[in-house]
Write a protein that holds these residues in place. Structure first.
Motif, PDB file in Angstrom:
ATOM      1  N   GLU A 122       0.826  -1.210   0.000  1.00 55.75           N
ATOM      2  CA  GLU A 122       0.000   0.000   0.000  1.00 55.75           C
ATOM      3  C   GLU A 122       0.863   1.263   0.000  1.00 55.75           C
ATOM      4  N   PRO A 123       0.613   2.166  -0.930  1.00 55.52           N
ATOM      5  CA  PRO A 123       1.359   3.443  -0.873  1.00 55.52           C
ATOM      6  C   PRO A 123       0.834   4.319   0.266  1.00 55.52           C
ATOM      7  N   GLU A 124       1.594   5.336   0.637  1.00 53.88           N
ATOM      8  CA  GLU A 124       1.118   6.269   1.640  1.00 53.88           C
ATOM      9  C   GLU A 124      -0.089   7.014   1.078  1.00 53.88           C
ATOM     10  N   LYS A 125      -0.877   7.574   1.994  1.00 58.03           N
ATOM     11  CA  LYS A 125      -2.147   8.212   1.596  1.00 58.03           C
ATOM     12  C   LYS A 125      -1.941   9.292   0.529  1.00 58.03           C
ATOM     13  N   ASN A 126      -0.964  10.177   0.796  1.00 59.38           N
ATOM     14  CA  ASN A 126      -0.773  11.294  -0.141  1.00 59.38           C
ATOM     15  C   ASN A 126      -0.276  10.811  -1.503  1.00 59.38           C
ATOM     16  N   ILE A 127       0.517   9.748  -1.483  1.00 61.21           N
ATOM     17  CA  ILE A 127       1.021   9.183  -2.750  1.00 61.21           C
ATOM     18  C   ILE A 127      -0.144   8.560  -3.519  1.00 61.21           C
ATOM     19  N   LYS A 128      -0.988   7.857  -2.772  1.00 60.97           N
ATOM     20  CA  LYS A 128      -2.127   7.189  -3.400  1.00 60.97           C
ATOM     21  C   LYS A 128      -3.066   8.226  -4.015  1.00 60.97           C
ATOM     22  N   GLU A 129      -3.311   9.301  -3.267  1.00 65.53           N
ATOM     23  CA  GLU A 129      -4.211  10.348  -3.761  1.00 65.53           C
ATOM     24  C   GLU A 129      -3.665  11.017  -5.010  1.00 65.53           C
ATOM     25  N   ALA A 130      -2.322  11.016  -5.107  1.00 61.94           N
ATOM     26  CA  ALA A 130      -1.700  11.617  -6.296  1.00 61.94           C
ATOM     27  C   ALA A 130      -1.560  10.592  -7.429  1.00 61.94           C
ATOM     28  N   GLY A 131      -2.162   9.414  -7.247  1.00 61.43           N
ATOM     29  CA  GLY A 131      -2.135   8.393  -8.293  1.00 61.43           C
ATOM     30  C   GLY A 131      -0.941   7.454  -8.208  1.00 61.43           C
ATOM     31  N   GLY A 132      -0.165   7.535  -7.116  1.00 58.66           N
ATOM     32  CA  GLY A 132       1.011   6.679  -6.966  1.00 58.66           C
ATOM     33  C   GLY A 132       0.643   5.264  -6.544  1.00 58.66           C
ATOM     34  N   ARG A 133       1.590   4.354  -6.683  1.00 59.49           N
ATOM     35  CA  ARG A 133       1.290   2.946  -6.391  1.00 59.49           C
ATOM     36  C   ARG A 133       2.228   2.321  -5.376  1.00 59.49           C
ATOM     37  N   LEU A 134       3.427   2.871  -5.239  1.00 58.92           N
ATOM     38  CA  LEU A 134       4.400   2.246  -4.348  1.00 58.92           C
ATOM     39  C   LEU A 134       4.579   3.067  -3.065  1.00 58.92           C
ATOM     40  N   ASN A 135       5.022   2.388  -2.034  1.00 58.21           N
ATOM     41  CA  ASN A 135       5.231   3.044  -0.747  1.00 58.21           C
ATOM     42  C   ASN A 135       6.616   3.707  -0.762  1.00 58.21           C
ATOM     43  N   HIS A 136       6.620   4.987  -1.040  1.00 53.52           N
ATOM     44  CA  HIS A 136       7.889   5.702  -1.202  1.00 53.52           C
ATOM     45  C   HIS A 136       8.721   5.687   0.073  1.00 53.52           C
ATOM     46  N   LYS A 137       8.056   5.865   1.229  1.00 55.36           N
ATOM     47  CA  LYS A 137       8.805   5.897   2.493  1.00 55.36           C
ATOM     48  C   LYS A 137       9.583   4.600   2.694  1.00 55.36           C
ATOM     49  N   ARG A 138       8.917   3.481   2.460  1.00 51.15           N
ATOM     50  CA  ARG A 138       9.538   2.181   2.722  1.00 51.15           C
ATOM     51  C   ARG A 138      10.614   1.819   1.703  1.00 51.15           C
ATOM     52  N   PHE A 139      10.532   2.395   0.521  1.00 55.85           N
ATOM     53  CA  PHE A 139      11.547   2.110  -0.495  1.00 55.85           C
ATOM     54  C   PHE A 139      12.793   2.993  -0.331  1.00 55.85           C
ATOM     55  N   TYR A 140      12.567   4.302  -0.140  1.00 58.73           N
ATOM     56  CA  TYR A 140      13.747   5.186  -0.192  1.00 58.73           C
ATOM     57  C   TYR A 140      13.608   6.505   0.562  1.00 58.73           C
ATOM     58  N   ALA A 141      12.360   6.966   0.804  1.00 58.14           N
ATOM     59  CA  ALA A 141      12.195   8.384   1.135  1.00 58.14           C
ATOM     60  C   ALA A 141      12.432   8.745   2.605  1.00 58.14           C
ATOM     61  N   ALA A 142      11.915   7.934   3.537  1.00 59.87           N
ATOM     62  CA  ALA A 142      12.043   8.314   4.944  1.00 59.87           C
ATOM     63  C   ALA A 142      13.263   7.611   5.535  1.00 59.87           C
ATOM     64  N   THR A 143      14.236   8.376   6.014  1.00 59.25           N
ATOM     65  CA  THR A 143      15.517   7.771   6.385  1.00 59.25           C
ATOM     66  C   THR A 143      15.389   6.708   7.475  1.00 59.25           C
ATOM     67  N   ARG A 144      14.418   6.840   8.359  1.00 57.53           N
ATOM     68  CA  ARG A 144      14.260   5.827   9.405  1.00 57.53           C
ATOM     69  C   ARG A 144      13.119   4.865   9.112  1.00 57.53           C
ATOM     70  N   ARG A 145      12.608   4.861   7.878  1.00 63.22           N
ATOM     71  CA  ARG A 145      11.512   3.955   7.525  1.00 63.22           C
ATOM     72  C   ARG A 145      11.844   3.060   6.331  1.00 63.22           C
ATOM     73  N   ILE A 146      13.009   3.219   5.736  1.00 66.88           N
ATOM     74  CA  ILE A 146      13.357   2.340   4.614  1.00 66.88           C
ATOM     75  C   ILE A 146      13.360   0.923   5.191  1.00 66.88           C
ATOM     76  N   TRP A 147      12.450   0.096   4.678  1.00 67.94           N
ATOM     77  CA  TRP A 147      12.130  -1.161   5.359  1.00 67.94           C
ATOM     78  C   TRP A 147      13.351  -2.015   5.707  1.00 67.94           C
ATOM     79  N   LEU A 148      14.170  -2.340   4.691  1.00 66.38           N
ATOM     80  CA  LEU A 148      15.294  -3.239   4.959  1.00 66.38           C
ATOM     81  C   LEU A 148      16.326  -2.598   5.887  1.00 66.38           C
ATOM     82  N   LYS A 149      16.438  -1.289   5.810  1.00 69.27           N
ATOM     83  CA  LYS A 149      17.345  -0.599   6.729  1.00 69.27           C
ATOM     84  C   LYS A 149      16.814  -0.725   8.176  1.00 69.27           C
TER      85      LYS A 149
END
Lengths: 257, 314
Positions: A122-149
């Protein structure tokens, strides 16, 4: 083969993930079908091949847990332990490198996009509302939320000397523990203290996630004045006293709101 | 708020009476079988340089040594001191690396009390790969062992183990070059100029506001092809130098006369504060900056920054 660590900048990661977001429906659905079979055509560096395969093995073994919010933590934990064993801290993976978001962005976006997506579809709410599909925070965007990190750091901050002992200390926890631990560094991570606190917390099961939140919160408040390593008995005794202060009778706060 | 305490802590007067003497750090690194000393410049913010131009904190690590002596430690105990008469006082160095969100304690390797006083000696190695960007080192005194008996006139003293009762010295190490440490943001927009500066409201730049993006930020706009920096890479050193000189000019102009005096003379500056960083900047200037008339200040800034950026670029 030893991994030759590669980096991916925020900007480049954003571009790649946004390209996925902007795919035509058919192409995106096709991509997801491939990702569900752990089939990616990304051109990551060849030294990551074994690393990827080993992580996929663990993910696949526990992937049925994805359907159960309460059990998915076990997948995170097992994968985190495997990740930590593949990238152990030391000369080849220093503190600086384990903190380097660009290294984690490369791993998430280029090497392991399939399992990152499958874990957080699930993408974040604002990403989804903007038509996005991927969870940006978990992939790369939030320094303490990048999942594998976050998984690597969760294991690092909880490490008990071996995979088995670390698993024993963490097995009763939940996904929220991961975020809570990573996101409450105070002035900075005191690694020996965090490891003691995790031991103390495990020794007082059963417990609830909110107990852990209270535990880390009280610790941060205390650390303004006290340096745990300098107290009588060091971090272990400090953690024990801290937990005892929160739950005087050795009981967790089951009635707390 | 962090500095407010409900119990007595070490004052300058107490430190003087007890004969506290804090020697300068000695910093070095090891390459092969040899140890090389690093040169220091500055007081509260220290810049380290390697005469042989090899050293990088990230790759080569850092070794520190320090001596602290207290000629009359008894002055620190009892009702006029910081800990109870029968308590034990500890001395250690707290290190914090903000870039990597890490902190820890360095204990003395020797801590000997003789009739002529107490002497602590510290020796510590940060291995390569462990520290990046910045390092703050605070020498603190803390309650090492609490007093079993608290005398009537010692009730106000801190008696909890592990609690800091005073800071002897705080030093911030600056590992970066001028343009790296300056708070710069790239912001691409056709509706904005090539560059601009934003300041927060400064209450006390000597102590409260830090030299960081929240309080000072230079915006560079890559929308324009003349923009001197893109993705952190300098494309035009001369242009960046001019912009930085104007930005420093604006910062100095923003200081009150009192703040400027404190900045020039390093009076009560908190490490990392705007004035503390400006003080370091002044120290690093090859020739003293002349502040009046103002056009001479700007010219001095232009000359100094251009020279430093050229050195960094070399």
């Amino acid at each position: 083969m030893m991994i030759r660590l590669k980096k991916l900048s925020y900007k480049e990661a954003h571009r790649i993930i946004s390209d996925y977001d902007n795919m035509e429906d058919i192409a995106f659905n096709d991509l997801i079908e491939h990702w569900k079979r752990y089939d990616t055509d990304n051109d990551y560096h060849e030294s990551y091949a074994d690393f990827r395969e080993e992580l996929i093995d663990v993910f696949d073994k526990y992937h049925s847990l994805l359907e159960d919010n309460k059990k998915v933590y076990l997948l995170d934990l097992k994968l985190g332990l495997k990740l930590y064993s593949l990238l152990p801290p030391g000369k080849d993976f220093t503190e600086i490198q384990s903190n380097d978001n660009d290294i984690w962005r490369y791993i998430s976006v280029k090497v392991m996009p399939d399992i990152t997506y499958l874990r957080y579809p699930e993408p974040e709410k604002n990403i989804k509302e903007a038509g996005g599909r991927l969870n940006h925070k978990r992939f790369y965007a939030a320094t303490r939320r990048i999942w594998l990190k976050t998984l690597w750091w969760y294991i690092h901050l909880s490490w008990q000397g071996s995979e088995e002992k670390t698993f024993e200390v963490l097995k009763e926890n939940g996904t929220d523990n991961i975020n809570k631990l990573i996101e409450t560094p105070g002035r900075g991570y005191r690694i020996p203290l965090f490891r003691s606190m995790m031991r103390e917390y495990a020794a007082n099961t059963p417990h609830k996630v909110r107990d852990f939140a209270a535990f880390t919160k009280l610790n941060n408040a205390k650390c303004v004045l006290v340096e745990p390593a300098l107290t009588l008995g060091g971090e272990d005794a400090y953690s024990h006293r801290l937990f005892g202060e929160l739950f005087p009778k050795g009981e967790t706060n089951e009635n707390a709101e | 708020m962090d500095n407010f305490r409900f119990y007595p802590t070490l004052t300058d007067d107490m430190a003087e009476k007890s004969g506290c003497s804090v020697e300068k750090y000695s910093f070095s690194y090891t390459s092969g079988e040899w140890e090389y000393e690093l040169k220091q410049k500055g007081h509260s913010t220290v810049k380290l340089t390697d005469p042989s131009e090899i050293w990088k904190i990230e790759n080569d690590g850092l070794r520190l040594e320090k001596k602290i002596s207290i000629a009359y430690p008894n002055f620190l105990f009892g009702k006029d001191g910081i800990v109870c008469s029968s308590a034990k006082l500890g001395i250690c160095i707290i290190w914090t690396n903000k870039t990597l969100t890490q902190t820890g304690c360095i204990m003395p390797v020797t801590d000997i009390t003789t009739p002529s006083g107490r002497n602590c000696y510290f020796e510590y190695d940060f291995e390569p790969g462990r520290i990046s960007g910045d390092l703050e080192l605070s020498v603190i005194m803390y309650v090492k062992k609490q007093a079993d008996t608290i005398l009537d006139d010692e009730q106000n003293l801190m008696n909890e183990e592990g609690v800091s009762v005073g800071v002897l010295e705080t030093v911030v190490l600056d590992f970066n070059s001028i343009y790296m440490e300056f708070p710069i943001e790239e912001f691409s927009s056709e509706n904005e100029p090539l560059w601009w500066v934003e300041f927060s409201e400064w209450e006390d730049p000597k102590t409260i506001e830090t030299f960081t993006k929240e309080n000072i930020c230079l915006y560079l706009n890559p929308h324009y092809h003349l923009c001197p920096m893109t993705d952190g890479n300098i494309k035009n050193v001369e242009m960046l130098s001019e912009i930085l000189a104007m930005t420093y000019f604006m910062i100095f102009n923003r200081l009150s006369d009192e703040d400027l005096r404190a900045t020039k003379n390093d009076i009560n500056l908190e490490p990392g504060s705007i004035c503390s960083v400006l003080h370091q900047f002044l120290l690093d200037c090859d020739e003293d900056l002349v502040f009046e008339p103002r056009e001479r200040l700007l010219k001095g800034l232009q000359m100094n920054i251009a020279k430093r950026l050229a050195e960094d670029d070399a």
